[in-house]
Design an enzyme around this catalytic site. Sequence first.
Site, PDB file in Angstrom:
ATOM      1  CE  LYS A 125     -11.466   7.471 -19.766  1.00  0.00           C
ATOM      2  NZ  LYS A 125     -11.533   7.367 -18.332  1.00  0.00           N
ATOM      3  CE1 TYR A 138     -16.033  11.159 -17.018  1.00  0.00           C
ATOM      4  CE2 TYR A 138     -15.020  11.269 -14.858  1.00  0.00           C
ATOM      5  CZ  TYR A 138     -15.731  10.571 -15.814  1.00  0.00           C
ATOM      6  OH  TYR A 138     -16.127   9.292 -15.560  1.00  0.00           O
ATOM      7  CG  ASP A 171      -8.457  15.543 -16.163  1.00  0.00           C
ATOM      8  OD1 ASP A 171      -7.694  14.892 -16.915  1.00  0.00           O
ATOM      9  OD2 ASP A 171      -9.500  15.083 -15.694  1.00  0.00           O
ATOM     10  NE  ARG A 221      -2.972   0.400   3.293  1.00  0.00           N
ATOM     11  CZ  ARG A 221      -2.355   0.668   4.456  1.00  0.00           C
ATOM     12  NH1 ARG A 221      -1.699   1.797   4.613  1.00  0.00           N
ATOM     13  NH2 ARG A 221      -2.397  -0.204   5.443  1.00  0.00           N
TER      14      ARG A 221
HETATM   15  C1  LIG Z   1     -11.078  13.852 -18.440  1.00  0.00           C
HETATM   16  C2  LIG Z   1     -11.286  12.741 -17.451  1.00  0.00           C
HETATM   17  N1  LIG Z   1     -10.805  12.875 -16.207  1.00  0.00           N
HETATM   18  C3  LIG Z   1     -10.978  11.909 -15.274  1.00  0.00           C
HETATM   19  C4  LIG Z   1     -11.683  10.762 -15.554  1.00  0.00           C
HETATM   20  C5  LIG Z   1     -11.887   9.713 -14.484  1.00  0.00           C
HETATM   21  O1  LIG Z   1     -11.011   8.669 -14.669  1.00  0.00           O
HETATM   22  P1  LIG Z   1     -11.295   7.141 -14.191  1.00  0.00           P
HETATM   23  O2  LIG Z   1     -12.472   6.657 -14.971  1.00  0.00           O
HETATM   24  O3  LIG Z   1      -9.999   6.451 -14.515  1.00  0.00           O
HETATM   25  O4  LIG Z   1     -11.574   7.181 -12.730  1.00  0.00           O
HETATM   26  C6  LIG Z   1     -12.194  10.579 -16.840  1.00  0.00           C
HETATM   27  C7  LIG Z   1     -12.952   9.347 -17.166  1.00  0.00           C
HETATM   28  O5  LIG Z   1     -13.623   9.260 -18.163  1.00  0.00           O
HETATM   29  C8  LIG Z   1     -12.000  11.589 -17.803  1.00  0.00           C
HETATM   30  O6  LIG Z   1     -12.486  11.480 -19.056  1.00  0.00           O
END
Ligand SMILES: Cc1ncc(COP(=O)(O)O)c(C=O)c1O
Length: 385
Positions: free
Chosen positions: A205, A108, A180, A55
Amino acid sequence: MSHESADTGFSTRAIHTGQEPDPRTGSVIVPIYQTSTYAQDGVGGTREGDYEYSRTANPTRTALEEALAALENGRHALAFGSGMAASDAVLRTTLRPGDHLVLGNDVYGGTFRLIDKVLTGWGVTYSVAHLSDVDEVRAAMRPETKLIWCESPTNPLLGISDITTLAAIAHEGGAKLVVDNTFATPYLQTPLDLGADVVVHSTTKYLGGHSDVVGGAVVTGDDDLREQLFFLRNSAGAVPGAFDAWLTLRGLKTLSVRMERHCDNAERIAAMLQDHPKVARVYYPGLAEHPGHDVAAKQMRRFGGMVAFDHVDGEQAALKAAAGTNVFILAESLGGVESLIEHPGRMTHASAEGSLLQVPAELVRLSVGIEDGADLIDDLRQALA
Ligand SMILES: Cc1ncc(COP(=O)(O)O)c(C=O)c1O
């Protein structure tokens, strides 16, 4: 040989940083250290830097973190069990009850839900602004604003914000800028070089790149913040397993070649859609008509693999097109080698319905993969026919 310097090319860092051959066996690939715990020299006898418990730290995860830090030009990276776990850790280390943050109008949906439904219960307030509009951002800032949370390009409307300007506004107000960088990836854009304080990723992604693993990461040059994030992650435990870290590391190695191909295909598709009679509007920052095109050209290497469009005949027609492809797979998520299509209003962004972040009902989002571009174009043409 050190592969950590920013002078070393991106692809070389992606393949080698943190990934020296295993000293014991010569294994060229970092092993999957599938262990929860580590033998100690004697009671209390672990040396500084040694591993104790997974962890806290795991060597496969360490390799991934060193590579991620090198690619984002940050001093520190921490891997998490998902993108949302990474975002949650940033929010909970940088905000306290009474603090305020400013976030983009098409952030998001999951990030919005976390802030709107969880953080507010904890005494944090937020304002939503068009982050491409500098005056609107300045107007949203308050004395208690501690963060600006930005995506560029945004999900799903592919909006572009000037990261250098947002960093300046944040810092003038004593706040931090979080970017992000999931859509752009460090191959196309490195926000820390543009003044951002923190980068977060859904490594699920493009970084993983093969739709086979969920993960997240935070990258920063801020030593104090790194300590706080490390403490929180170790305390709360939102870590990725060794195999998931390994899959992400394997994906990273081919990020640059995948991104070039994603961009090639997305550019062709955006151009095709622009001339299509069933398409009312195309959202792609690579198009000269896109309102953020000049800023994107300044801060990005290319324009990415995400494209969205409005169907000229409204929601039902958009839903039919999204369900009518053969090569594009109808699915949430993005950034894998295979092309995906979805209807944000009913799928990824359904939780934003009725809120300030509601997306157009006629919107279709494409995650353009790395298949043959001609096949993707034929597939979209038949789905729109
Ligand atoms: C721009 C963006 N940030 C964060 C996330 C969240 O990521 P996760 O699904 O890996 O938790 C996503 C998920 O689609 C996303 O498109």
